[in-house]
Design a protein around this motif. Structure first.
Motif, PDB file in Angstrom:
ATOM      1  N   SER A 189      36.000  29.673  44.233  1.00 53.89           N
ATOM      2  CA  SER A 189      35.731  28.930  42.994  1.00 53.89           C
ATOM      3  C   SER A 189      34.964  29.794  41.997  1.00 53.89           C
ATOM      4  N   ARG A 190      34.110  30.678  42.491  1.00 54.61           N
ATOM      5  CA  ARG A 190      33.389  31.592  41.590  1.00 54.61           C
ATOM      6  C   ARG A 190      34.336  32.653  41.029  1.00 54.61           C
ATOM      7  N   ILE A 191      35.259  33.079  41.864  1.00 58.08           N
ATOM      8  CA  ILE A 191      36.224  34.099  41.436  1.00 58.08           C
ATOM      9  C   ILE A 191      37.175  33.540  40.380  1.00 58.08           C
ATOM     10  N   GLU A 192      37.481  32.260  40.480  1.00 58.85           N
ATOM     11  CA  GLU A 192      38.374  31.639  39.502  1.00 58.85           C
ATOM     12  C   GLU A 192      37.856  31.835  38.079  1.00 58.85           C
TER      13      GLU A 192
ATOM     14  N   THR B  80      39.008  35.084  35.920  1.00 54.28           N
ATOM     15  CA  THR B  80      40.384  35.348  35.484  1.00 54.28           C
ATOM     16  C   THR B  80      40.435  35.830  34.037  1.00 54.28           C
ATOM     17  N   ASN B  81      39.684  35.209  33.160  1.00 57.64           N
ATOM     18  CA  ASN B  81      39.690  35.629  31.753  1.00 57.64           C
ATOM     19  C   ASN B  81      39.087  37.017  31.581  1.00 57.64           C
ATOM     20  N   ALA B  82      37.982  37.262  32.262  1.00 61.33           N
ATOM     21  CA  ALA B  82      37.300  38.549  32.124  1.00 61.33           C
ATOM     22  C   ALA B  82      38.183  39.704  32.597  1.00 61.33           C
ATOM     23  N   LEU B  83      38.984  39.464  33.626  1.00 59.10           N
ATOM     24  CA  LEU B  83      39.846  40.511  34.165  1.00 59.10           C
ATOM     25  C   LEU B  83      41.263  40.467  33.593  1.00 59.10           C
ATOM     26  N   GLY B  84      41.537  39.478  32.753  1.00 59.95           N
ATOM     27  CA  GLY B  84      42.853  39.393  32.128  1.00 59.95           C
ATOM     28  C   GLY B  84      43.968  39.048  33.101  1.00 59.95           C
ATOM     29  N   CYS B  85      43.648  38.234  34.095  1.00 60.11           N
ATOM     30  CA  CYS B  85      44.629  37.840  35.111  1.00 60.11           C
ATOM     31  C   CYS B  85      44.759  36.323  35.125  1.00 60.11           C
ATOM     32  N   GLU B  86      45.973  35.851  35.328  1.00 60.59           N
ATOM     33  CA  GLU B  86      46.168  34.409  35.445  1.00 60.59           C
ATOM     34  C   GLU B  86      45.767  33.904  36.818  1.00 60.59           C
ATOM     35  N   ILE B  87      45.960  34.756  37.836  1.00 57.22           N
ATOM     36  CA  ILE B  87      45.677  34.376  39.218  1.00 57.22           C
ATOM     37  C   ILE B  87      44.818  35.453  39.853  1.00 57.22           C
TER      38      ILE B  87
ATOM     39  N   GLN C 187      48.075  43.032  44.332  1.00 56.09           N
ATOM     40  CA  GLN C 187      47.504  44.296  43.889  1.00 56.09           C
ATOM     41  C   GLN C 187      46.021  44.083  43.646  1.00 56.09           C
ATOM     42  N   SER C 188      45.251  45.085  43.989  1.00 53.51           N
ATOM     43  CA  SER C 188      43.811  45.017  43.800  1.00 53.51           C
ATOM     44  C   SER C 188      43.503  44.932  42.303  1.00 53.51           C
ATOM     45  N   ALA C 189      42.589  44.029  41.953  1.00 48.47           N
ATOM     46  CA  ALA C 189      42.200  43.869  40.547  1.00 48.47           C
ATOM     47  C   ALA C 189      40.823  44.468  40.281  1.00 48.47           C
ATOM     48  N   ASP C 190      39.904  44.322  41.247  1.00 52.36           N
ATOM     49  CA  ASP C 190      38.551  44.819  41.024  1.00 52.36           C
ATOM     50  C   ASP C 190      37.697  44.533  42.252  1.00 52.36           C
ATOM     51  N   LEU C 191      36.529  45.124  42.276  1.00 49.73           N
ATOM     52  CA  LEU C 191      35.458  44.754  43.203  1.00 49.73           C
ATOM     53  C   LEU C 191      34.435  44.008  42.369  1.00 49.73           C
ATOM     54  N   VAL C 192      34.044  42.826  42.814  1.00 49.85           N
ATOM     55  CA  VAL C 192      33.117  42.016  42.028  1.00 49.85           C
ATOM     56  C   VAL C 192      31.933  41.592  42.872  1.00 49.85           C
ATOM     57  N   GLN C 193      30.808  41.449  42.217  1.00 46.09           N
ATOM     58  CA  GLN C 193      29.618  40.941  42.886  1.00 46.09           C
ATOM     59  C   GLN C 193      29.611  39.427  42.710  1.00 46.09           C
ATOM     60  N   VAL C 194      29.652  38.707  43.806  1.00 47.10           N
ATOM     61  CA  VAL C 194      29.696  37.244  43.772  1.00 47.10           C
ATOM     62  C   VAL C 194      28.338  36.709  44.200  1.00 47.10           C
ATOM     63  N   VAL C 195      27.848  35.716  43.459  1.00 46.56           N
ATOM     64  CA  VAL C 195      26.576  35.087  43.797  1.00 46.56           C
ATOM     65  C   VAL C 195      26.640  34.575  45.230  1.00 46.56           C
ATOM     66  N   GLY C 196      25.622  34.880  46.002  1.00 45.49           N
ATOM     67  CA  GLY C 196      25.571  34.422  47.387  1.00 45.49           C
ATOM     68  C   GLY C 196      26.112  35.444  48.378  1.00 45.49           C
ATOM     69  N   ARG C 197      26.636  36.546  47.889  1.00 49.34           N
ATOM     70  CA  ARG C 197      27.163  37.617  48.755  1.00 49.34           C
ATOM     71  C   ARG C 197      26.394  38.892  48.454  1.00 49.34           C
TER      72      ARG C 197
ATOM     73  N   GLU D  58      36.386  42.233  47.105  1.00 43.20           N
ATOM     74  CA  GLU D  58      37.585  42.715  46.430  1.00 43.20           C
ATOM     75  C   GLU D  58      38.423  41.517  46.016  1.00 43.20           C
ATOM     76  N   VAL D  59      38.889  41.534  44.778  1.00 39.69           N
ATOM     77  CA  VAL D  59      39.755  40.472  44.293  1.00 39.69           C
ATOM     78  C   VAL D  59      41.134  41.050  43.991  1.00 39.69           C
ATOM     79  N   PHE D  60      42.124  40.218  44.163  1.00 39.32           N
ATOM     80  CA  PHE D  60      43.518  40.618  44.022  1.00 39.32           C
ATOM     81  C   PHE D  60      44.235  39.705  43.052  1.00 39.32           C
ATOM     82  N   THR D  61      45.294  40.232  42.478  1.00 38.77           N
ATOM     83  CA  THR D  61      46.173  39.461  41.620  1.00 38.77           C
ATOM     84  C   THR D  61      47.608  39.740  42.058  1.00 38.77           C
ATOM     85  N   LEU D  62      48.537  39.070  41.438  1.00 37.50           N
ATOM     86  CA  LEU D  62      49.950  39.298  41.743  1.00 37.50           C
ATOM     87  C   LEU D  62      50.479  40.409  40.857  1.00 37.50           C
ATOM     88  N   PRO D  63      51.224  41.345  41.431  1.00 40.98           N
ATOM     89  CA  PRO D  63      51.781  42.412  40.590  1.00 40.98           C
ATOM     90  C   PRO D  63      52.899  41.856  39.710  1.00 40.98           C
ATOM     91  N   PRO D  64      53.219  42.544  38.631  1.00 44.58           N
ATOM     92  CA  PRO D  64      54.351  42.120  37.795  1.00 44.58           C
ATOM     93  C   PRO D  64      55.635  42.074  38.628  1.00 44.58           C
TER      94      PRO D  64
END
Length: 85
Positions: A3-6, A9-16, A34-44, A49-55
């Protein structure tokens, strides 16, 4: 975590976006990510690592090239990463 990663989506320019934890659950070989980024999530403590769908037009070779570029980028090898992208 998801839910935090959701909210990223705007910041990384990804729909999913999905976490590495959710990706591990998607065992169907038809799913490609495909890997989108490494993110620091509150509570971790460690980045997640977060992923998105490739084109749709991404070949397996394109996906491998992207993943290689991500590894270079994360290791601070920016020129090879930019050349790959």
């Amino acid at each position: 975590v998801d839910s935090r990663i959701e909210g990223l989506t705007n910041a990384l320019g990804c729909e999913i976006l999905l976490s590495e934890f959710t990706r591990r659950l998607a065992t169907d070989p038809h799913f490609r990510f495909q890997s989108a980024d490494l993110v620091q999530v509150v509570g971790r403590q460690a980045p997640v690592e977060v992923f998105t769908l490739p084109p749709d037009n991404f070949s397996d070779d394109d996906l491998k090239l992207h993943e290689s570029a991500m590894q270079d980028f994360r290791a601070g090898r920016f020129s090879p990463a930019l050349d790959a992208w």
